[in-house]
Design a protein around this motif. Structure first.
Motif, PDB file in Angstrom:
ATOM      1  N   PRO A 195       0.844  -1.200   0.000  1.00 52.21           N
ATOM      2  CA  PRO A 195       0.000   0.000   0.000  1.00 52.21           C
ATOM      3  C   PRO A 195       0.875   1.245   0.000  1.00 52.21           C
ATOM      4  CG  PRO A 195       0.163  -0.848   2.200  1.00 52.21           C
ATOM      5  CD  PRO A 195       0.947  -1.802   1.319  1.00 52.21           C
ATOM      6  N   ALA A 196       0.307   2.389   0.312  1.00 47.74           N
ATOM      7  CA  ALA A 196       1.070   3.641   0.351  1.00 47.74           C
ATOM      8  C   ALA A 196       0.687   4.430   1.589  1.00 47.74           C
ATOM      9  CB  ALA A 196       0.802   4.468  -0.905  1.00 47.74           C
ATOM     10  N   LYS A 197       1.638   5.177   2.123  1.00 52.08           N
ATOM     11  CA  LYS A 197       1.350   6.037   3.271  1.00 52.08           C
ATOM     12  C   LYS A 197       0.483   7.220   2.859  1.00 52.08           C
ATOM     13  CE  LYS A 197       5.718   4.861   5.529  1.00 52.08           C
ATOM     14  NZ  LYS A 197       7.040   5.350   5.979  1.00 52.08           N
ATOM     15  N   ARG A 198       0.718   7.706   1.640  1.00 48.13           N
ATOM     16  CA  ARG A 198      -0.072   8.844   1.155  1.00 48.13           C
ATOM     17  C   ARG A 198      -1.369   8.350   0.550  1.00 48.13           C
ATOM     18  NH1 ARG A 198       1.305  11.748  -2.792  1.00 48.13           N
ATOM     19  NH2 ARG A 198       3.014  10.564  -3.711  1.00 48.13           N
ATOM     20  N   LEU A 199      -2.440   9.073   0.846  1.00 49.55           N
ATOM     21  CA  LEU A 199      -3.767   8.707   0.362  1.00 49.55           C
ATOM     22  C   LEU A 199      -4.355   9.846  -0.455  1.00 49.55           C
ATOM     23  CD1 LEU A 199      -5.158   7.231   3.710  1.00 49.55           C
ATOM     24  CD2 LEU A 199      -4.301   5.937   1.762  1.00 49.55           C
ATOM     25  N   ASP A 200      -5.210   9.498  -1.385  1.00 46.02           N
ATOM     26  CA  ASP A 200      -5.921  10.490  -2.189  1.00 46.02           C
ATOM     27  C   ASP A 200      -7.376  10.051  -2.273  1.00 46.02           C
ATOM     28  OD1 ASP A 200      -6.948  12.294  -3.956  1.00 46.02           O
ATOM     29  OD2 ASP A 200      -5.708  11.697  -5.662  1.00 46.02           O
ATOM     30  N   PHE A 201      -8.213  10.674  -1.451  1.00 45.46           N
ATOM     31  CA  PHE A 201      -9.615  10.294  -1.425  1.00 45.46           C
ATOM     32  C   PHE A 201     -10.481  11.237  -2.258  1.00 45.46           C
ATOM     33  CE2 PHE A 201      -8.441   7.134   1.451  1.00 45.46           C
ATOM     34  CZ  PHE A 201      -9.532   6.306   1.682  1.00 45.46           C
ATOM     35  N   ALA A 202      -9.896  11.774  -3.319  1.00 47.54           N
ATOM     36  CA  ALA A 202     -10.672  12.558  -4.273  1.00 47.54           C
ATOM     37  C   ALA A 202     -11.755  11.674  -4.871  1.00 47.54           C
ATOM     38  CB  ALA A 202      -9.759  13.105  -5.371  1.00 47.54           C
ATOM     39  N   GLU A 203     -12.830  12.281  -5.300  1.00 49.08           N
ATOM     40  CA  GLU A 203     -13.979  11.527  -5.812  1.00 49.08           C
ATOM     41  C   GLU A 203     -13.565  10.623  -6.964  1.00 49.08           C
ATOM     42  OE1 GLU A 203     -18.504  12.395  -7.512  1.00 49.08           O
ATOM     43  OE2 GLU A 203     -17.257  14.003  -6.703  1.00 49.08           O
ATOM     44  N   ALA A 204     -14.058   9.396  -6.929  1.00 46.87           N
ATOM     45  CA  ALA A 204     -13.746   8.413  -7.961  1.00 46.87           C
ATOM     46  C   ALA A 204     -14.718   8.531  -9.118  1.00 46.87           C
ATOM     47  CB  ALA A 204     -13.814   7.004  -7.383  1.00 46.87           C
ATOM     48  N   PRO A 205     -14.357   8.060 -10.301  1.00 45.59           N
ATOM     49  CA  PRO A 205     -15.304   8.016 -11.424  1.00 45.59           C
ATOM     50  C   PRO A 205     -16.550   7.236 -11.027  1.00 45.59           C
ATOM     51  CG  PRO A 205     -13.075   7.487 -12.146  1.00 45.59           C
ATOM     52  CD  PRO A 205     -13.032   7.528 -10.657  1.00 45.59           C
ATOM     53  N   THR A 206     -17.699   7.713 -11.410  1.00 44.74           N
ATOM     54  CA  THR A 206     -18.955   7.100 -10.976  1.00 44.74           C
ATOM     55  C   THR A 206     -19.216   5.758 -11.625  1.00 44.74           C
ATOM     56  OG1 THR A 206     -20.137   8.342 -12.694  1.00 44.74           O
ATOM     57  CG2 THR A 206     -20.018   9.335 -10.498  1.00 44.74           C
ATOM     58  N   ASP A 207     -18.539   5.460 -12.727  1.00 41.74           N
ATOM     59  CA  ASP A 207     -18.797   4.196 -13.419  1.00 41.74           C
ATOM     60  C   ASP A 207     -17.890   3.055 -12.947  1.00 41.74           C
ATOM     61  OD1 ASP A 207     -16.513   5.322 -14.458  1.00 41.74           O
ATOM     62  OD2 ASP A 207     -16.879   4.658 -16.516  1.00 41.74           O
ATOM     63  N   VAL A 208     -17.074   3.314 -11.925  1.00 38.12           N
ATOM     64  CA  VAL A 208     -16.188   2.271 -11.404  1.00 38.12           C
ATOM     65  C   VAL A 208     -16.894   1.586 -10.231  1.00 38.12           C
ATOM     66  CG1 VAL A 208     -13.966   1.772 -10.334  1.00 38.12           C
ATOM     67  CG2 VAL A 208     -14.137   3.548 -12.086  1.00 38.12           C
ATOM     68  N   PRO A 209     -17.116   0.271 -10.310  1.00 33.61           N
ATOM     69  CA  PRO A 209     -17.822  -0.422  -9.220  1.00 33.61           C
ATOM     70  C   PRO A 209     -16.953  -0.525  -7.978  1.00 33.61           C
ATOM     71  CG  PRO A 209     -17.011  -2.004 -10.822  1.00 33.61           C
ATOM     72  CD  PRO A 209     -16.741  -0.640 -11.401  1.00 33.61           C
ATOM     73  N   THR A 210     -17.561  -0.920  -6.872  1.00 30.65           N
ATOM     74  CA  THR A 210     -16.822  -1.148  -5.633  1.00 30.65           C
ATOM     75  C   THR A 210     -17.172  -2.532  -5.094  1.00 30.65           C
ATOM     76  OG1 THR A 210     -18.547  -0.194  -4.219  1.00 30.65           O
ATOM     77  CG2 THR A 210     -16.840   1.299  -5.042  1.00 30.65           C
ATOM     78  N   THR A 211     -16.258  -3.104  -4.335  1.00 27.80           N
ATOM     79  CA  THR A 211     -16.493  -4.380  -3.677  1.00 27.80           C
ATOM     80  C   THR A 211     -16.141  -4.246  -2.204  1.00 27.80           C
ATOM     81  OG1 THR A 211     -14.293  -5.089  -4.438  1.00 27.80           O
ATOM     82  CG2 THR A 211     -16.193  -5.850  -5.713  1.00 27.80           C
ATOM     83  N   ARG A 212     -16.538  -5.227  -1.435  1.00 28.65           N
ATOM     84  CA  ARG A 212     -16.324  -5.199   0.004  1.00 28.65           C
ATOM     85  C   ARG A 212     -15.074  -5.999   0.362  1.00 28.65           C
ATOM     86  NH1 ARG A 212     -19.350  -3.376   3.781  1.00 28.65           N
ATOM     87  NH2 ARG A 212     -19.225  -4.096   5.931  1.00 28.65           N
ATOM     88  N   HIS A 213     -14.288  -5.478   1.284  1.00 28.05           N
ATOM     89  CA  HIS A 213     -13.101  -6.213   1.721  1.00 28.05           C
ATOM     90  C   HIS A 213     -13.528  -7.532   2.363  1.00 28.05           C
ATOM     91  CE1 HIS A 213     -13.714  -5.123   5.997  1.00 28.05           C
ATOM     92  NE2 HIS A 213     -14.086  -3.945   5.544  1.00 28.05           N
ATOM     93  N   ARG A 214     -12.603  -8.514   2.368  1.00 25.92           N
ATOM     94  CA  ARG A 214     -12.994  -9.889   2.667  1.00 25.92           C
ATOM     95  C   ARG A 214     -12.601 -10.400   4.050  1.00 25.92           C
ATOM     96  NH1 ARG A 214     -10.602 -12.695  -2.613  1.00 25.92           N
ATOM     97  NH2 ARG A 214      -8.828 -11.403  -1.990  1.00 25.92           N
ATOM     98  N   PHE A 215     -11.978  -9.578   4.875  1.00 23.47           N
ATOM     99  CA  PHE A 215     -11.554 -10.019   6.207  1.00 23.47           C
ATOM    100  C   PHE A 215     -12.256  -9.184   7.280  1.00 23.47           C
ATOM    101  CE2 PHE A 215      -8.056 -11.221   3.415  1.00 23.47           C
ATOM    102  CZ  PHE A 215      -7.705 -12.491   3.865  1.00 23.47           C
ATOM    103  N   GLU A 216     -13.564  -9.070   7.181  1.00 20.32           N
ATOM    104  CA  GLU A 216     -14.272  -8.114   8.025  1.00 20.32           C
ATOM    105  C   GLU A 216     -14.082  -8.384   9.516  1.00 20.32           C
ATOM    106  OE1 GLU A 216     -18.789  -6.473   8.740  1.00 20.32           O
ATOM    107  OE2 GLU A 216     -18.128  -6.898   6.698  1.00 20.32           O
TER     108      GLU A 216
END
Length: 255
Positions: A7-28
Motif C-alpha cells: 500500500p502507500a502512506k499517502r492517500l488520495d480520497f478525491a472523488e472516484a469516477p462514478t462508473d467504477v464499481p466497488t467491492t467489500r473487503h474480505r476479512f471483516e
C-alpha cells in the motif's frame, strides 16, 4: 497469475469516477478486531508504535476512532493510495475494463485490511505491516495475520492459467505472506539503475524502483498478460529484462 503490491502512506480520497464499481473487503472480522485494538491506543502510543510526528499521531487516532469496518462508505483501494508505486500504476487513467481485469489478478497487502482487491472499499488509515501492535494473536501484525493472507492468495489463484505470484511488494509487506502456507511459485521483480560512469554497475534507487513496480502492474493490466514470462517484455521507461543477472525466482530489470 497474481500480482501483489504494497500500500502507500499517502492517500488520495478525491472523488472516484462514478462508473467504477466497488467491492467489500474480505476479512471483516479480522479488520474489526484489529481496528478495535488500534482505537484503544493513545496518541502517544501511536506516535511511538509508528515512529510518526505528534500531528500524524493525532490524525491517525482520529481516523481509528471514526473507523467503521461494517461501513459501505470509502474509496476503491487502487484509487485511494497515492504513493510512488501508485504513480507508476496511475489507476485513475485505467479504463473500467482494465480495472475489472485487475480485480481478479492484482492484490494489495495491507496492515489493516490484510489483502485487498483493487475495487475493495477502504477508509482512510495508516498502519504499516511492520508495526508491533500487540493483539490477542501475538506481538505484531505478522502474528495477527498469520497464514490468512497466504491462504487467500492460494484461493485467488485458482483457475488461473499460470498460478505464479508476482511479488512487486516491499520486503516489509511481503513478509506477511507465510511461505509455509503459500502454495504458489513466487517471482520477485527487482528494478535497478545503471551507473552513470558506464562501468556496468547497477543500484536500486527506491523512488524509481517503487514507481517501476506500479508501472509493471499497469503493463500487465493493459496488455492482459496471463503468464509470468510475458513480463519479460516489460520495457516501460527504458527498463529491460536482464536475463544473465536473473534467476528463476528473482527477475532483474535494468535501465
Amino acid at each position: 497469475m497474481l500480482f501483489v503490491l504494497s500500500p502507500a502512506k499517502r492517500l488520495d480520497f478525491a472523488e472516484a469516477p462514478t462508473d467504477v464499481p466497488t467491492t467489500r473487503h474480505r476479512f471483516e472480522d479480522d479488520v474489526r478486531s484489529l481496528s478495535v485494538t488500534a482505537r484503544r491506543q493513545t496518541q502517544a502510543e501511536l506516535r511511538r508504535l509508528m515512529g510518526i510526528s505528534d500531528d500524524l499521531a493525532k490524525l491517525n487516532q482520529q481516523r481509528f476512532k471514526a473507523f467503521d469496518p461494517a461501513s459501505d462508505e470509502g474509496l476503491q483501494a487502487v484509487l485511494a493510495f497515492a504513493g510512488d508505486v501508485y504513480q507508476g500504476l496511475d489507476a485513475r487513467s485505467l479504463s473500467g475494463a482494465d480495472l475489472n481485469w485487475a480485480q481478479d489478478r492484482l492484490r494489495i497487502l495491507s496492515g489493516l485490511y490484510g489483502l485487498l482487491r483493487p475495487l475493495d472499499r477502504i477508509q482512510p488509515y495508516r498502519l504499516e505491516m511492520g508495526t508491533r501492535l500487540k493483539t490477542r494473536r501475538g506481538a505484531g501484525l505478522y502474528d495477527f495475520w498469520g497464514d490468512r493472507i497466504s491462504k487467500q492468495l492460494n484461493a485467488d489463484a485458482e483457475g488461473h492459467a499460470d498460478p505464479t505470484l508476482i511479488n512487486l511488494a516491499s520486503q516489509e509487506y511481503f513478509g506477511a505472506v507465510d511461505a509455509r502456507a503459500l502454495k504458489l511459485p513466487v517471482v520477485t521483480c527487482h528494478f535497478r539503475e545503471s551507473a552513470k560512469n558506464g562501468g556496468g554497475e547497477t543500484r536500486i534507487i527506491s523512488f524509481f524502483a517503487k514507481k517501476a513496480r506500479g508501472a509493471m502492474a499497469r503493463f500487465a493490466v493493459e496488455n492482459r498478460i496471463e503468464r509470468a514470462d510475458g513480463l519479460k517484455d516489460f520495457a516501460v521507461d527504458g527498463y529491460a529484462f536482464d536475463k544473465a543477472g536473473s534467476t528463476n525466482s528473482d527477475w532483474i530489470f535494468i535501465r
